[in-house]
Design a protein around this motif. Structure first.
Motif, PDB file in Angstrom:
ATOM      1  N   GLY A  25      10.978  -6.842   9.714  1.00 59.85           N
ATOM      2  CA  GLY A  25      10.105  -7.896   9.973  1.00 59.85           C
ATOM      3  C   GLY A  25       8.320  -7.121  10.390  1.00 59.85           C
ATOM      4  O   GLY A  25       7.783  -7.219  10.108  1.00 59.85           O
ATOM      5  N   LEU A  26       8.565  -6.562  11.798  1.00 56.69           N
ATOM      6  CA  LEU A  26       7.741  -5.755  12.571  1.00 56.69           C
ATOM      7  C   LEU A  26       7.227  -4.856  11.851  1.00 56.69           C
ATOM      8  O   LEU A  26       5.994  -4.193  11.815  1.00 56.69           O
ATOM      9  CB  LEU A  26       8.543  -5.367  14.181  1.00 56.69           C
ATOM     10  CG  LEU A  26       9.206  -6.192  14.612  1.00 56.69           C
ATOM     11  CD1 LEU A  26       9.818  -5.900  15.670  1.00 56.69           C
ATOM     12  CD2 LEU A  26       7.972  -7.237  15.332  1.00 56.69           C
ATOM     13  N   TYR A  27       7.895  -3.975  10.800  1.00 53.99           N
ATOM     14  CA  TYR A  27       7.446  -3.152   9.902  1.00 53.99           C
ATOM     15  C   TYR A  27       6.613  -3.872   8.571  1.00 53.99           C
ATOM     16  O   TYR A  27       5.268  -2.895   8.976  1.00 53.99           O
ATOM     17  CB  TYR A  27       8.509  -2.212   9.458  1.00 53.99           C
ATOM     18  CG  TYR A  27       7.696  -1.253   8.470  1.00 53.99           C
ATOM     19  CD1 TYR A  27       7.070  -0.170   9.496  1.00 53.99           C
ATOM     20  CD2 TYR A  27       7.728  -1.216   7.571  1.00 53.99           C
ATOM     21  CE1 TYR A  27       6.428   0.730   8.968  1.00 53.99           C
ATOM     22  CE2 TYR A  27       7.541   0.144   6.855  1.00 53.99           C
ATOM     23  CZ  TYR A  27       6.315   0.987   7.318  1.00 53.99           C
ATOM     24  OH  TYR A  27       5.954   2.468   6.950  1.00 53.99           O
ATOM     25  N   ALA A  28       6.695  -4.584   8.610  1.00 51.98           N
ATOM     26  CA  ALA A  28       6.029  -5.398   7.819  1.00 51.98           C
ATOM     27  C   ALA A  28       4.147  -5.974   8.519  1.00 51.98           C
ATOM     28  O   ALA A  28       3.508  -6.032   7.655  1.00 51.98           O
ATOM     29  CB  ALA A  28       7.106  -6.993   6.904  1.00 51.98           C
ATOM     30  N   ALA A  29       4.999  -6.304   9.443  1.00 54.03           N
ATOM     31  CA  ALA A  29       3.950  -7.209   9.298  1.00 54.03           C
ATOM     32  C   ALA A  29       2.383  -6.235  10.527  1.00 54.03           C
ATOM     33  O   ALA A  29       1.576  -5.894  10.272  1.00 54.03           O
ATOM     34  CB  ALA A  29       3.966  -7.416  11.589  1.00 54.03           C
TER      35      ALA A  29
ATOM     36  N   VAL B 237       7.016 -15.787  -2.769  1.00 59.43           N
ATOM     37  CA  VAL B 237       7.886 -15.404  -2.445  1.00 59.43           C
ATOM     38  C   VAL B 237       8.419 -13.642  -2.289  1.00 59.43           C
ATOM     39  O   VAL B 237       8.974 -14.348  -3.062  1.00 59.43           O
ATOM     40  CB  VAL B 237       8.901 -16.194  -1.593  1.00 59.43           C
ATOM     41  CG1 VAL B 237       9.450 -16.653  -0.991  1.00 59.43           C
ATOM     42  CG2 VAL B 237       8.281 -17.853  -1.617  1.00 59.43           C
ATOM     43  N   PHE B 238       8.845 -12.876  -0.925  1.00 64.46           N
ATOM     44  CA  PHE B 238       9.017 -12.052  -1.162  1.00 64.46           C
ATOM     45  C   PHE B 238      10.317 -11.646  -0.177  1.00 64.46           C
ATOM     46  O   PHE B 238      10.603 -12.849   0.731  1.00 64.46           O
ATOM     47  CB  PHE B 238       8.136 -11.080  -0.705  1.00 64.46           C
ATOM     48  CG  PHE B 238       7.344 -10.817  -2.257  1.00 64.46           C
ATOM     49  CD1 PHE B 238       7.156  -9.689  -2.830  1.00 64.46           C
ATOM     50  CD2 PHE B 238       6.280 -11.786  -1.955  1.00 64.46           C
ATOM     51  CE1 PHE B 238       5.948  -9.472  -4.474  1.00 64.46           C
ATOM     52  CE2 PHE B 238       4.908 -11.621  -2.550  1.00 64.46           C
ATOM     53  CZ  PHE B 238       5.407 -10.495  -3.657  1.00 64.46           C
ATOM     54  N   ALA B 239      11.012 -11.068  -0.387  1.00 64.10           N
ATOM     55  CA  ALA B 239      12.509 -10.340   0.771  1.00 64.10           C
ATOM     56  C   ALA B 239      12.637  -9.830   1.140  1.00 64.10           C
ATOM     57  O   ALA B 239      12.479  -8.975  -0.110  1.00 64.10           O
ATOM     58  CB  ALA B 239      13.706 -11.451   0.340  1.00 64.10           C
ATOM     59  N   ALA B 240      13.079  -9.440   1.946  1.00 64.40           N
ATOM     60  CA  ALA B 240      13.865  -7.443   2.068  1.00 64.40           C
ATOM     61  C   ALA B 240      14.440  -7.418   3.914  1.00 64.40           C
ATOM     62  O   ALA B 240      14.455  -8.356   4.613  1.00 64.40           O
ATOM     63  CB  ALA B 240      11.669  -6.278   2.929  1.00 64.40           C
ATOM     64  N   GLY B 241      15.255  -6.613   3.629  1.00 67.14           N
ATOM     65  CA  GLY B 241      16.086  -6.072   5.051  1.00 67.14           C
ATOM     66  C   GLY B 241      17.008  -6.542   4.380  1.00 67.14           C
ATOM     67  O   GLY B 241      17.842  -7.163   3.711  1.00 67.14           O
TER      68      GLY B 241
ATOM     69  N   VAL C  32      16.569   1.479   4.677  1.00 73.88           N
ATOM     70  CA  VAL C  32      16.584   1.905   4.029  1.00 73.88           C
ATOM     71  C   VAL C  32      15.600  -0.301   4.062  1.00 73.88           C
ATOM     72  O   VAL C  32      13.907  -0.728   3.044  1.00 73.88           O
ATOM     73  CB  VAL C  32      17.503   0.705   2.710  1.00 73.88           C
ATOM     74  CG1 VAL C  32      17.240  -0.048   1.880  1.00 73.88           C
ATOM     75  CG2 VAL C  32      18.382   1.725   2.406  1.00 73.88           C
ATOM     76  N   GLY C  33      15.639  -0.726   5.061  1.00 74.53           N
ATOM     77  CA  GLY C  33      15.060  -2.095   4.599  1.00 74.53           C
ATOM     78  C   GLY C  33      13.537  -1.688   5.478  1.00 74.53           C
ATOM     79  O   GLY C  33      12.249  -3.113   4.535  1.00 74.53           O
ATOM     80  N   PHE C  34      13.281  -0.743   5.901  1.00 73.21           N
ATOM     81  CA  PHE C  34      11.819  -0.446   6.127  1.00 73.21           C
ATOM     82  C   PHE C  34      10.825  -0.120   4.750  1.00 73.21           C
ATOM     83  O   PHE C  34       9.957  -0.797   4.559  1.00 73.21           O
ATOM     84  CB  PHE C  34      11.669   0.974   7.364  1.00 73.21           C
ATOM     85  CG  PHE C  34      11.587   0.227   8.299  1.00 73.21           C
ATOM     86  CD1 PHE C  34      12.267  -0.761   9.489  1.00 73.21           C
ATOM     87  CD2 PHE C  34      12.488   1.910   9.189  1.00 73.21           C
ATOM     88  CE1 PHE C  34      12.541  -1.140  10.745  1.00 73.21           C
ATOM     89  CE2 PHE C  34      12.377   1.666  10.428  1.00 73.21           C
ATOM     90  CZ  PHE C  34      12.421   0.736  11.463  1.00 73.21           C
ATOM     91  N   GLY C  35      11.459   0.463   3.701  1.00 74.47           N
ATOM     92  CA  GLY C  35      10.792   0.723   2.753  1.00 74.47           C
ATOM     93  C   GLY C  35      11.297  -0.210   1.760  1.00 74.47           C
ATOM     94  O   GLY C  35      10.318  -1.257   1.047  1.00 74.47           O
ATOM     95  N   GLU C  36      11.801  -1.441   1.709  1.00 73.07           N
ATOM     96  CA  GLU C  36      11.415  -2.667   1.311  1.00 73.07           C
ATOM     97  C   GLU C  36      10.581  -3.636   1.429  1.00 73.07           C
ATOM     98  O   GLU C  36       9.630  -4.201   1.315  1.00 73.07           O
ATOM     99  CB  GLU C  36      13.471  -3.375   1.488  1.00 73.07           C
ATOM    100  CG  GLU C  36      14.641  -2.779   0.670  1.00 73.07           C
ATOM    101  CD  GLU C  36      15.094  -3.604   0.996  1.00 73.07           C
ATOM    102  OE1 GLU C  36      16.334  -3.566   0.491  1.00 73.07           O
ATOM    103  OE2 GLU C  36      15.665  -4.714   1.326  1.00 73.07           O
ATOM    104  N   ALA C  37      10.375  -3.776   3.214  1.00 76.08           N
ATOM    105  CA  ALA C  37       9.395  -4.456   3.983  1.00 76.08           C
ATOM    106  C   ALA C  37       7.964  -3.832   2.716  1.00 76.08           C
ATOM    107  O   ALA C  37       6.759  -4.534   2.866  1.00 76.08           O
ATOM    108  CB  ALA C  37       9.138  -4.315   5.220  1.00 76.08           C
ATOM    109  N   ALA C  38       8.064  -2.816   3.188  1.00 75.16           N
ATOM    110  CA  ALA C  38       6.273  -2.216   2.415  1.00 75.16           C
ATOM    111  C   ALA C  38       6.103  -1.971   0.900  1.00 75.16           C
ATOM    112  O   ALA C  38       5.167  -2.384   0.707  1.00 75.16           O
ATOM    113  CB  ALA C  38       6.388  -0.338   2.114  1.00 75.16           C
ATOM    114  N   THR C  39       7.638  -2.243   0.129  1.00 75.23           N
ATOM    115  CA  THR C  39       7.465  -2.202  -0.871  1.00 75.23           C
ATOM    116  C   THR C  39       6.839  -3.733  -1.525  1.00 75.23           C
ATOM    117  O   THR C  39       5.895  -4.426  -2.609  1.00 75.23           O
ATOM    118  CB  THR C  39       8.760  -1.823  -1.841  1.00 75.23           C
ATOM    119  OG1 THR C  39       8.907  -0.603  -1.551  1.00 75.23           O
ATOM    120  CG2 THR C  39       8.897  -3.242  -3.386  1.00 75.23           C
TER     121      THR C  39
END
Length: 320
Positions: free
Chosen positions: A10-14, A270-274, A288-295
């Motif tokens: 979530g923080l990387y997504a921000a 609505v998207f989901a990651a992590g 992996v969650g970092f990459g998903e957040a960016a995607t």
């Protein structure tokens, strides 16, 4: 961009939301950002983050916050997202536990495993706050103490490794004869001389105002063993609950949100990651969650504004 979950993803997504031109609000039920890392193992070393041979949990969270805060996200902590209404044409309306409403152009759920409740040590819960703990957010609080850890998983052995150099003694008590922790970690703990009781359980905890001793019964011993103990760490895992997320109309599979390769859910915008996101071949790692957040953020940007491409360009190219 509304981001539900203030853990690493979530923080990387921000950060990435700001990079793509979104303003963002980050919502989390915990009182501080960082998710499980901040709540459960801030002083634990993490070894699988790209570019960091080893990084302490709280240092990783601090760096993620510094990175995200370049774009001044709004944090709504100690707050739960209760309701979600998603429309392809109108966007997202989110009802909060505070009674407030948030309207967003898109939403990313990075809620990890949801809320988590520690599994109780049956006979000892009355000692909470008096020597019994479930997590070790500050190692120094146990310096010079006799520590007994109950459990056989990674957390139990990681805390044994971290506490052995500073505690007076460290003992692990596990109810089975084998451990769930990584074999290499188990061997390292054994080499340090940490006392291990297997096929064993704590049958009594004694003390006045604070824990002073525990009694351990083991199948391999004819008599119970009395151990000095200032701290008992009940590392028995926890019960996860995704809470209101289960009622938002998302496709859920074993408490995880099903997403496609763009991290899209079945709900529009609505998207989901992590850790909360699942798809075929999923590997639940922070990296992996970092990459998903960016995607997710990049695909959300293109959805909200079709004039924007999914690819953001390289940050090294000077984008502000």
């Amino acid at each position: 961009m509304a981001i539900v979950g203030a853990g690493p993803a979530g923080l990387y997504a921000a950060y990435y939301a700001g990079f793509r031109g979104f303003s963002s609000v980050v919502i989390d039920t915990l009182a501080e950002p960082g998710g499980q890392i901040a709540a459960m193992y801030p002083e634990k070393a993490i070894y699988d983050i790209a570019g960091f041979p080893s990084v302490q949990g709280k240092a990783l969270v601090a760096n993620l916050l510094e990175q995200a805060n370049q774009y001044q996200p709004t944090y709504r902590l100690s707050t739960q997202a209760l309701t979600v209404s998603a429309s392809e044409s109108e966007g997202i309306d989110i009802g909060l536990s505070t009674g407030d409403q948030i309207h967003a152009r898109a939403m990313l759920i990075t809620g990890g495993i949801g809320s988590f409740t520690p599994r109780e040590l049956g006979l000892g819960e009355q000692w909470l706050g008096r020597g019994l703990v479930h997590f070790v957010p500050a190692l120094h609080e146990h310096s010079g103490k006799d520590v007994v850890i109950v459990g056989g998983g990674d957390s139990a052995f990681d805390w044994a490794l971290a506490l052995q150099p500073i505690a007076r003694s460290v003992t692990i008590v596990h109810r089975r004869d084998s451990f769930r922790a990584h074999a290499a970690t188990v061997e390292k703990v054994k080499s340090l001389g940490v006392r291990l009781f297997t096929d064993a359980q704590i049958v009594a905890i004694d003390g006045r105002d604070q824990i002073e001793s525990v009694t351990v019964a083991s199948k391999g011993l004819s008599e119970d063993t009395l151990l000095p103990a200032d701290t008992v760490i009940a590392a028995l895992g926890f019960i996860a609950n995704i809470g209101p997320i289960a009622d938002w109309g998302l496709e859920i599979q074993k408490r995880r949100i099903v997403v496609d390769s763009a991290m899209r859910t079945n709900l529009p915008r609505v998207f989901a990651a992590g850790d909360i996101a699942v798809y075929e071949g999923k590997v639940p790692l922070i990296s992996v969650g970092f990459g998903e957040a960016a995607t997710a953020i990049n695909n959300a940007a293109s959805w909200v504004d079709p004039h924007q491409g999914v690819f953001p360009g390289h940050s090294s190219g000077g984008a502000e």
